[in-house]
Design an enzyme around this catalytic site. Structure first.
Site, PDB file in Angstrom:
ATOM      1  N   HIS A   1       0.828  -1.207   0.000  1.00 49.99           N
ATOM      2  CA  HIS A   1       0.000   0.000   0.000  1.00 49.99           C
ATOM      3  C   HIS A   1       0.863   1.259   0.000  1.00 49.99           C
ATOM      4  O   HIS A   1       0.708   2.139  -0.859  1.00 49.99           O
ATOM      5  CB  HIS A   1      -0.905  -0.020   1.238  1.00 49.99           C
ATOM      6  N   GLU A   2       1.776   1.360   0.951  1.00 45.42           N
ATOM      7  CA  GLU A   2       2.605   2.562   1.055  1.00 45.42           C
ATOM      8  C   GLU A   2       3.536   2.700  -0.149  1.00 45.42           C
ATOM      9  O   GLU A   2       3.849   3.815  -0.581  1.00 45.42           O
ATOM     10  CB  GLU A   2       3.403   2.555   2.362  1.00 45.42           C
TER      11      GLU A   2
ATOM     12  N   HIS B   1       1.750   4.591  -2.769  1.00 40.74           N
ATOM     13  CA  HIS B   1       1.853   6.039  -2.563  1.00 40.74           C
ATOM     14  C   HIS B   1       3.212   6.543  -3.056  1.00 40.74           C
ATOM     15  O   HIS B   1       3.309   7.612  -3.663  1.00 40.74           O
ATOM     16  CB  HIS B   1       1.720   6.370  -1.076  1.00 40.74           C
TER      17      HIS B   1
ATOM     18  N   HIS C   1       3.297   6.901  -6.743  1.00 39.82           N
ATOM     19  CA  HIS C   1       2.520   8.077  -7.133  1.00 39.82           C
ATOM     20  C   HIS C   1       3.401   9.331  -7.052  1.00 39.82           C
ATOM     21  O   HIS C   1       3.372  10.190  -7.940  1.00 39.82           O
ATOM     22  CB  HIS C   1       1.311   8.206  -6.209  1.00 39.82           C
TER      23      HIS C   1
END
Length: 763
Positions: free
Chosen positions: A495-496, A499, A502
């Site tokens: 998940h991180e 980020h 991104h």
């Protein structure tokens, strides 16, 4: 969790002079250097000291004010270049200082940093307000905005003008002088209260220690025992075992310990953080924050703070948020009740027929059901999920999808546990640098997040590479054994890392177009979770830390079979937190709420939440919404999950989970664009249709897979609720402001008539 650090960006109170020892600070303070001569311009952590921040903020503020003054005092007609672009480029030094300070104060704080935070953050709010409520500056911004359609601007330039104008309006630029003064006061108070909340929570978490003798730890795996023994030795009590409220310590005890009283003790301590009626109690802090947020929203023309927040998000209205959350709540709660029914016979066998299932029983009996129904023991799975394995997995995935490579980088670090990598694009050009900080410590806030130390930007036509950081609180390594992660921790890492991608892929021309809507920001992170336990990925990275054996097929099959196991509980606790967050920010009164009673009514009384399930976060330790930037926004996760599950279907439908063409389209239309387009427009450009909610419901086990096959993407049942556009929301707020101003003028006129009448009578 992604922390919204941009609020620190234009951030210091106006001061009249720089410190008297400025020359000494310039010589020694790294923030006074125009360029950091480090790899990728990473912060020189080896030279940055806490005492450097305040003079750096002062200098950054001074330079920023000079830049704003030049815009305001320009004799030239307002244009995109001399007003919008000049504003967008202003505050560069202040931005750099605030970004580093914001990340460090969360990842590696101490008493001095916390004291400085209490001084700095209210000042940050005041400085930001002084700029966004500068009438002359707004006049120039508005002049460009009013003439934007005839100025020959490109798509990105028009977007930047719109966003900057909207930000000024949402920050109070249209308010009266009196209302501006009140709003500035509210913002300062909210900043100070947010600091208080975070400080109280960190103190409560660090204060709790549960020392246990060996005979009370029946059922606890040896690896968990070893970690607890190491903690106890570090605390000077080597003959015992120490458990804390860090999830990497608490959850294994809740999952495996047969001693029900121990499970109850540590879970109740976790739930009561910030609610112990001591010097670290957060209830009064929260009540004041909620009241002030309502007052802020009302000043700006919104019915509630929830209205204020959603108007700038994809959702646009609270009704759209409630439509999604309430629509999932009932099937999730019913599924959770069925899950508890499956566990009841096990509890009765252990504790007798009259035993009552409690919230601290959930993890323990969930693990028993997992073993009984799926023949899957998470402790055995952990043996294949070392931190190094999981890290190699995300590196492999990033390379297969996007062709990028991560290489160890020698660069300054703020803590010895940090790791640093350079990220190289498929054309061998540098993308940026990435820090990892994996394990818990007293100086770090709980949870996991991703942020930046250096944002992607353009300078003199050249792309400035971002410096990104992933911060976690994972199970640490022990002597002779690597850090072995739980299934949840592996998903968190993926998940991180989403980020991080991104941020790393960002290629945005203007700084003001960097951020996306809050309910869109979790799409790039959550989509990565979909690969974490796919068979293709597990075959690549899940290797036994002792034998080197690849995870066997039968274990992979069990993991896949149990994919929706316990999802009723998981969804319910998440929705409970999202609904309680949204409810308390949807209040339409400045009256101080009774925090505990409000939460009880919102969840148990209004929606029937059973006592065996606690919300993922109670208010008193709900860091996301009271000091983390997600106020009235915890719904972001479930909203973005509709997007991520539907987006992942594009890869599933292709027959190749590593389809490079689809990945390139996702990078081009979503990951690289920042906020240069509305989130839904970016999504449609990638997927070719609106998102379908059914993919999320199937992934959570709340809908049967065959229902998806019967529904085309974008069909009515799968559409995201949307009500009005950003411009319509702005116009509504402006109408409300005008109505309020008209009412005020009418009241003043009535008072004037009354005074004149009284004077006539006197005469």
């Amino acid at each position: 969790m992604k922390r919204f650090l941009t609020l620190f960006a234009f951030a210091m109170m106006i001061m009249t002079q720089i410190s008297c020892n400025k020359s000494e600070n310039v010589a020694e303070n790294p923030f006074f250097e125009p360029v950091w001569e480090t790899p990728y311009g990473t912060p020189p952590f080896d030279r940055i000291k806490t005492e450097h921040f305040k003079p750096a903020f002062e200098q950054g503020m001074s330079l920023h004010n000079e830049e704003i003054d030049r815009i305001v005092n320009s004799k030239e007609r307002p244009t995109f270049e001399n007003t919008i672009l000049a504003y967008d480029n202003s505050g560069e030094m202040l931005w750099r200082v605030a970004t580093v300070f914001g990340m460090l104060s969360a990842a590696n704080t101490d008493d001095a940093m916390q004291t400085l935070s209490a001084e700095i953050y209210p000042a940050l709010a005041a400085h930001s307000d002084a700029i966004t409520m500068n009438d002359k500056l707004f006049e120039r911004v508005k002049a460009v905005y009013d003439g934007r359609l005839s100025a020959g601007l490109g798509e990105e330039e028009l977007r930047l003008v719109q966003k900057i104008y909207d930000d000024f309006v949402r920050s109070g630029a249209l308010l009266s002088t009196e209302d501006k003064s009140r709003l500035m006061q509210i913002n300062e108070e909210l900043s100070a209260l947010g600091v208080d909340f975070g400080r109280n929570l960190l103190a409560e978490t660090n204060a709790y220690q549960l020392f246990v003798k060996r005979d009370r730890l029946k059922g606890v795996p040896s690896s968990v025992m070893e970690a607890a023994a190491a903690e106890a030795r570090a605390a000077g009590r080597g003959d015992e075992f120490l458990f804390t409220l860090q999830k990497s310590s608490m959850l294994p005890l809740l999952t495996y310990c047969k001693d029900r009283e121990l499970r109850e003790e540590i879970y109740k301590a976790y739930l009561k953080r910030g609610d112990n009626n001591n010097e670290n109690d957060n209830k009064a802090v929260i009540a004041k924050m909620v009241s002030l947020r309502y007052q802020k929203a009302k000043l700006l023309g919104y019915d509630s703070y929830a209205h204020y927040v959603t108007a700038d998000e994809m959702a646009k209205t609270p009704e759209a948020v409630y439509e999604l959350l309430e629509g999932v709540w009932t099937p999730a709660l019913e599924q959770a009740k069925r899950e508890m029914e499956r566990m009841m016979p096990m509890l009765e066998k252990d504790c007798g027929k009259d035993a009552k299932f409690e919230s601290w029983d959930w993890w323990y009996y969930t693990e028993k059901v997992r073993e009984a129904d799926y023949q899957l023991e998470e402790e055995k799975v952990r043996a294949y999920l070392s931190l190094e394995n999981a890290k190699s997995g995300i590196f492999f995935l990033a390379n297969r999808l996007y062709g990028i490579t991560l290489r160890p980088l020698k660069a300054p670090v703020y803590h010895p546990e940090c790791e640093v990598y350079e990220v190289i694009d498929q054309d061998d050009k540098p993308l940026g640098a990435l820090y990892f900080d994996f394990h818990p410590r007293a100086s770090k806030q709980g949870g996991a997040w991703c942020g930046t130390y250096v944002d992607q930007s353009y300078k003199d036509g050249e792309r400035v590479c971002p410096v990104v950081s992933i911060v976690c609180n994972f199970t640490p390594a022990l002597a002779g054994r690597p850090a072995l992660l739980s299934i949840d921790e592996v998903e968190t890492l993926f998940h991180e890392f989403g980020h991080a991608l991104h941020n790393l892929f960002a290629d945005v021309k203007y700084r003001g177009l960097a951020s996306v809507e809050g309910d869109f920001v979790e799409l790039p992170s959550q989509i990565m979770e979909n690969w974490a336990f796919s068979e293709e990925m597990l075959k690549q990275y899940a290797v036994h830390h002792q034998t080197g054996e690849v995870m066997p097929d039968d274990m992979i099959a069990k993991i896949r079979k149990s994919a929706t196991f316990n999802e009723g509980f998981n969804t319910t606790e998440l929705l409970a937190a999202a609904l309680s967050d949204f409810d308390i920010h949807a209040v339409k009164s400045a009256e101080l709420v009774d925090v505990a009673e409000f939460e009880r009514k919102a969840l148990s009384e209004k929606r029937g939440l059973i006592p065996q399930i606690e919300p993922r976060y109670h208010y008193t330790y709900f860091s996301h919404i009271f000091d983390g930037g997600y106020s009235a926004g915890y719904y972001f996760y479930i909203w973005a999950e509709v997007l991520d599950k539907d987006a992942y279907q594009a890869f599933v439908e292709s027959g190749d989970l590593f389809d490079k063409e689809i990945a390139e389209r996702f990078r081009r239309e979503v990951l690289s664009r920042g906020g240069s387009r509305d989130g839904m427009d970016m999504y449609r450009a990638f997927r070719g249709a609106d998102p379908n909610k059914l993919s999320m419901l199937v992934a959570r086990g709340l809908v049967e897979p065959e229902d998806v096959a019967q529904t085309e993407p974008g069909a009515a049942v799968g559409e995201m609720p949307r009500v009005d556009t950003r411009e319509q929301a702005r116009q509504r707020a402006e109408r409300s402001r005008q109505e309020r101003e008209a009412a005020r003028q009418a009241a003043e006129a009535a008072d004037s008539v009354a005074v004149e009448s009284a004077d006539s009578v006197t005469e």
